[in-house]
Write a protein that holds these residues in place. Structure first.
Motif, PDB file in Angstrom:
ATOM      1  N   PRO A  63       0.636  -1.448  -0.020  1.00 21.87           N
ATOM      2  CA  PRO A  63      -0.385   0.092   0.370  1.00 21.87           C
ATOM      3  C   PRO A  63       1.049   1.740   0.228  1.00 21.87           C
ATOM      4  CG  PRO A  63      -1.323  -1.091   1.492  1.00 21.87           C
ATOM      5  CD  PRO A  63       0.393  -2.272   0.994  1.00 21.87           C
ATOM      6  N   HIS A  64       2.158   1.096   1.299  1.00 22.38           N
ATOM      7  CA  HIS A  64       2.624   2.368   0.808  1.00 22.38           C
ATOM      8  C   HIS A  64       3.968   2.930  -0.218  1.00 22.38           C
ATOM      9  CE1 HIS A  64       6.082  -0.152   2.404  1.00 22.38           C
ATOM     10  NE2 HIS A  64       6.320  -0.025   1.546  1.00 22.38           N
ATOM     11  N   GLU A  65       3.462   1.671  -1.691  1.00 23.75           N
ATOM     12  CA  GLU A  65       4.040   2.160  -2.878  1.00 23.75           C
ATOM     13  C   GLU A  65       3.024   2.814  -4.089  1.00 23.75           C
ATOM     14  OE1 GLU A  65       6.097  -2.295  -3.484  1.00 23.75           O
ATOM     15  OE2 GLU A  65       7.498  -1.375  -2.362  1.00 23.75           O
ATOM     16  N   ILE A  66       1.976   2.690  -3.473  1.00 19.90           N
ATOM     17  CA  ILE A  66       1.268   3.100  -4.101  1.00 19.90           C
ATOM     18  C   ILE A  66       0.631   5.233  -3.670  1.00 19.90           C
ATOM     19  CG2 ILE A  66      -1.460   3.047  -4.773  1.00 19.90           C
ATOM     20  CD1 ILE A  66      -1.833   0.502  -4.194  1.00 19.90           C
ATOM     21  N   ALA A  67       0.525   5.917  -5.165  1.00 15.67           N
ATOM     22  CA  ALA A  67       0.671   7.899  -5.111  1.00 15.67           C
ATOM     23  C   ALA A  67      -1.267   8.082  -5.277  1.00 15.67           C
ATOM     24  CB  ALA A  67       1.310   8.045  -4.716  1.00 15.67           C
ATOM     25  N   VAL A  68      -1.398   8.427  -4.826  1.00 15.11           N
ATOM     26  CA  VAL A  68      -2.956   9.305  -5.538  1.00 15.11           C
ATOM     27  C   VAL A  68      -2.765  10.683  -5.260  1.00 15.11           C
ATOM     28  CG1 VAL A  68      -5.614   9.354  -5.967  1.00 15.11           C
ATOM     29  CG2 VAL A  68      -4.285   7.309  -4.840  1.00 15.11           C
ATOM     30  N   ILE A  69      -2.235  11.528  -6.636  1.00 12.80           N
ATOM     31  CA  ILE A  69      -1.393  12.222  -6.438  1.00 12.80           C
ATOM     32  C   ILE A  69      -2.980  13.590  -6.897  1.00 12.80           C
ATOM     33  CG2 ILE A  69      -0.390  14.685  -7.070  1.00 12.80           C
ATOM     34  CD1 ILE A  69       1.705  12.155  -7.525  1.00 12.80           C
TER      35      ILE A  69
END
Length: 451
Positions: A395-401
């Motif tokens: 999960p911490h490797e996924i970013a929503v910008i």
């Protein structure tokens, strides 16, 4: 004087079109520069090249920007190329600051404004309240909210000022539009007892024009009250300077003589006032006027920015050298290709949008999602996140910008509602960080030395 070594090293890294933009120091030049194509670099290198190739002095060069931040960036890069002393002498100013400088340096040209002072946003709002209380029109107020249209009126007045639309122009357009609507056969009944009468749709459109006339009356009252109280607004600084340059031949000659080379950054964000200032600085139809920008990147629409000014520039200065920068140094090719596909249908005032090529080459895969509404968009993204986690992505490797904080909040809520743990940036416990704890301890010690 320009540092030959620093200039040479930077110049050697330019591609052929960038070098052409730097080397064409005489006459009007338009550079269409897409994102990441080195706009600021060529602008600063061009200033250095002017100092090398011509007899111009640093204080005879003017660089106009749209923000103070951009002005600082240009100044810092110039200092690295031509030295601190020369860089300080080059006029690197925002349009607004330059207009204020004209006032300051030539007070004799603006005697009627000598005793006026600039008002802030709060005072401007109070001024509008006074106008609405005294001249309020039922068409632009409600019984419970007499100031309901205050914000809209203020915005309209500022936009008219920026785009140099006079009240006479506005009223003439309203009259012409009313005549056009009355003559439109599609807005009238063609049979029955009401034959020839306006349909409700036509009546509503004409009623809206009456609101426009009421707005013009209120704007006129606002400007009269502003003058009576000896005030001026932020936008007025530029307007008064342009009016002074247009009406005072001696002032215009003075300013034109002082600045032999004018460069304007981010021209896609120019409104009519800013465009008029450039025209006022041009001494003939072939001035040393350099503009750089990308019509696809206009971000100051709220200030009246209009990319049609690119076409206007070409019409006014037909001998303009037009240069297109299409090599991007910021993004990978996949992103550029996708962006070009989305933007290719947009109209171009400068004759078409150049497709950018990535100097960095290929990168990761890029996918475009199209959603019917914001909720559907969040749902699609949440599904992608769930699928990635199911495939083994942490999960911490996924970013929503997102563009706005509010949108990021909604994405975080949506993910959590679907059982996906999400950390909203800004929700981090700052007090848990050692540096912040030390800072708080220091502040407590300063507040209470006996603790």
């Amino acid at each position: 004087m320009a540092s030959t070594e620093a200039f040479g090293e930077a110049y050697a890294k330019l591609n052929p079109e960038q070098k052409r933009a730097v080397d064409t120091v005489e006459g009007p030049v338009m550079v269409l520069a897409g994102p990441g194509t080195g706009k600021t670099s060529i602008l600063t290198l061009r200033v250095a090249n002017i100092l090398q190739k011509t007899s111009a002095k640093p204080d005879e060069i003017l660089v106009l920007t749209f923000t103070d931040s951009a002005a600082r960036t240009v100044s810092a890069r110039l200092a690295a190329l031509i030295g601190d002393d020369a860089a300080r002498k080059v006029g690197v100013l925002t349009f607004q600051t330059f207009a204020a400088e004209i006032w300051r340096r030539h007070p004799e040209a603006f005697p009627e404004y000598a005793d006026r002072r600039q008002m802030g946003e709060v005072e401007q709002t109070l001024l509008w309240r006074d106008v609405l209380e005294k001249n309020g029109n039922p068409l632009l107020s409600t019984p419970k909210e007499p100031f309901h249209y205050l914000k809209d009126l203020r915005s309209l007045e500022e936009n008219m000022t920026r785009e140099r639309v006079s009240l006479d122009d506005s009223r003439a357009w309203l009259d012409a539009e009313e005549e056009r609507l009355k003559e439109d056969p599609s807005l009238r009944y063609v049979r029955g007892a009401k034959e020839g009468e306006l349909k409700p749709e036509g009546a509503k459109k004409i009623a809206r024009l009456e609101k426009g006339r009421a707005a013009a009356e209120l704007i006129e009252a606002y400007r009269a009250l502003k003058d009576a109280r000896g005030l001026y607004g932020f936008t007025d600084i530029l307007r008064y300077a342009i009016d002074g340059l247009a009406e005072d031949d001696a002032l215009r000659a003075d300013v034109q003589e002082q600045f032999q080379y004018i460069l304007a950054d981010e021209h896609q964000d120019a409104n009519a006032l800013q465009h008029a200032l450039l025209d006022a600085l041009a001494f003939d139809e072939h001035p040393n006027l350099f503009i750089v920008g990308d019509e696809k990147q206009a971000i100051f629409g709220f200030q009246g920015a209009d990319v049609s000014h690119f076409a206007t520039f070409l019409d006014r200065y037909p001998r303009t050298t037009k240069i297109t920068l299409a090599e991007n140094y910021r993004s990978h090719q996949e992103i550029l290709a996708l962006a070009h596909g989305l933007l290719s249908e947009l109209p171009s005032a400068a004759g078409g949008h150049a497709e950018l090529t990535a100097a960095r080459g290929a990168g990761a895969h890029v996918h475009l999602l199209a959603a019917a509404d914001p909720l559907a968009e969040r749902d699609q993204v949440a599904s992608l996140v769930e699928a990635a986690i199911a495939s083994g992505v942490l999960p911490h490797e996924i970013a929503v910008i997102t563009l706005k904080n509010k949108t990021a909040d909604l994405f975080a809520l949506h993910l959590r509602a679907r059982g996906v743990k999400a950390l909203r940036a800004g929700e981090v416990d700052l007090e848990g960080r050692p540096a912040v704890r030390a800072l708080l301890a220091l502040m407590r010690a300063i507040a209470d030395p006996l603790d």
